[in-house]
Motif scaffolding. Structure first.
Motif, PDB file in Angstrom:
ATOM      1  N   ARG A 109      37.664  45.278  40.534  1.00 14.74           N
ATOM      2  CA  ARG A 109      38.228  43.966  40.880  1.00 14.74           C
ATOM      3  C   ARG A 109      38.677  43.952  42.334  1.00 14.74           C
ATOM      4  NH1 ARG A 109      41.454  40.699  36.713  1.00 14.74           N
ATOM      5  NH2 ARG A 109      42.445  40.115  38.646  1.00 14.74           N
ATOM      6  N   ASP A 110      39.409  44.992  42.736  1.00 15.64           N
ATOM      7  CA  ASP A 110      39.907  45.059  44.113  1.00 15.64           C
ATOM      8  C   ASP A 110      38.751  45.062  45.109  1.00 15.64           C
ATOM      9  OD1 ASP A 110      42.492  45.168  43.090  1.00 15.64           O
ATOM     10  OD2 ASP A 110      42.710  47.338  43.430  1.00 15.64           O
ATOM     11  N   PHE A 111      37.727  45.873  44.843  1.00 15.19           N
ATOM     12  CA  PHE A 111      36.592  45.970  45.760  1.00 15.19           C
ATOM     13  C   PHE A 111      35.846  44.649  45.887  1.00 15.19           C
ATOM     14  CE2 PHE A 111      32.050  46.573  46.468  1.00 15.19           C
ATOM     15  CZ  PHE A 111      32.081  47.115  47.749  1.00 15.19           C
ATOM     16  N   TYR A 112      35.379  44.083  44.777  1.00 12.36           N
ATOM     17  CA  TYR A 112      34.569  42.863  44.834  1.00 12.36           C
ATOM     18  C   TYR A 112      35.392  41.640  45.231  1.00 12.36           C
ATOM     19  CZ  TYR A 112      30.519  45.362  43.187  1.00 12.36           C
ATOM     20  OH  TYR A 112      29.468  46.241  43.099  1.00 12.36           O
ATOM     21  N   PHE A 141      33.945  40.225  48.637  1.00 10.33           N
ATOM     22  CA  PHE A 141      33.156  39.016  48.425  1.00 10.33           C
ATOM     23  C   PHE A 141      33.941  37.808  47.919  1.00 10.33           C
ATOM     24  CE2 PHE A 141      30.218  42.607  47.973  1.00 10.33           C
ATOM     25  CZ  PHE A 141      29.342  42.301  48.997  1.00 10.33           C
ATOM     26  N   GLY A 142      35.226  37.959  47.655  1.00  5.04           N
ATOM     27  CA  GLY A 142      36.030  36.833  47.219  1.00  5.04           C
ATOM     28  C   GLY A 142      35.798  36.396  45.785  1.00  5.04           C
ATOM     29  N   ASN A 177      33.335  36.072  38.526  1.00  4.49           N
ATOM     30  CA  ASN A 177      32.563  34.881  38.886  1.00  4.49           C
ATOM     31  C   ASN A 177      32.493  34.831  40.398  1.00  4.49           C
ATOM     32  OD1 ASN A 177      32.108  32.008  39.683  1.00  4.49           O
ATOM     33  ND2 ASN A 177      31.917  31.806  37.465  1.00  4.49           N
ATOM     34  N   ASP A 178      31.281  34.698  40.907  1.00  6.85           N
ATOM     35  CA  ASP A 178      31.106  34.643  42.358  1.00  6.85           C
ATOM     36  C   ASP A 178      30.978  33.212  42.865  1.00  6.85           C
ATOM     37  OD1 ASP A 178      28.517  33.810  41.779  1.00  6.85           O
ATOM     38  OD2 ASP A 178      27.527  35.513  42.723  1.00  6.85           O
ATOM     39  N   GLY A 179      31.195  32.247  41.985  1.00  2.01           N
ATOM     40  CA  GLY A 179      31.061  30.841  42.344  1.00  2.01           C
ATOM     41  C   GLY A 179      29.729  30.267  41.904  1.00  2.01           C
ATOM     42  N   ALA A 203      36.692  47.186  52.202  1.00  3.27           N
ATOM     43  CA  ALA A 203      37.023  47.167  50.779  1.00  3.27           C
ATOM     44  C   ALA A 203      36.787  48.519  50.107  1.00  3.27           C
ATOM     45  CB  ALA A 203      36.219  46.081  50.066  1.00  3.27           C
ATOM     46  N   GLY A 204      36.172  49.462  50.822  1.00  3.04           N
ATOM     47  CA  GLY A 204      35.945  50.787  50.269  1.00  3.04           C
ATOM     48  C   GLY A 204      34.510  51.085  49.896  1.00  3.04           C
TER      49      GLY A 204
END
Length: 121
Positions: free
Chosen positions: A24-27, A31-32, A46-48, A84-85
């Motif tokens: 969760r933290d990374f994505y 990428f928001g 969900n990426d939108g 983000a790692g």
């Protein structure tokens, strides 16, 4: 039988991950993406445009489909992935019709990000 616009289209992508919060933290940072938790063993993202999930368990190693994301600005996206790692495993390169790079997420999944010709470089 009625058909809808989603017939025969990819509907969902799921990743087995060692640590749901880390994913969760990374994505989210890179990428928001937004998230909905369904207990401690599953989280939907969900990426939108497309939804998917992170399932707690051993991460898969190699194989499987290759997921490719889109971005208008590749250098800015490389920076966000690294911050983000993530690890860049193939720097930005050109291909017919665009440019892209490959990265590994914290669980070792390799994904790519591409942009079409004429987009920011």
């Amino acid at each position: 039988m009625m058909s809808n616009n989603n017939d025969q289209r990819i509907d969902y992508v799921e990743f087995n991950v060692k640590d749901i919060q880390r994913s969760r933290d990374f994505y989210g940072k890179a990428f928001g993406w937004t998230f909905t938790d369904y207990g401690p063993q599953y989280c939907e993202f969900n990426d939108g445009r497309l939804s998917g999930g992170f399932a707690a368990g051993p991460a898969r190693s190699g194989g499987g489909p290759f997921v490719i994301l889109y971005a208008d600005d590749l250098p800015a996206t490389v920076k966000r992935v690294e911050e983000a790692g993530g690890t860049i495993v193939r720097p930005i390169y050109g291909f017919p019709g665009g440019r892209r790079f490959h990265f590994a997420d914290p669980d070792g999944y390799e994904l790519a990000v591409y942009t079409e010709d004429g987009s920011k470089e």
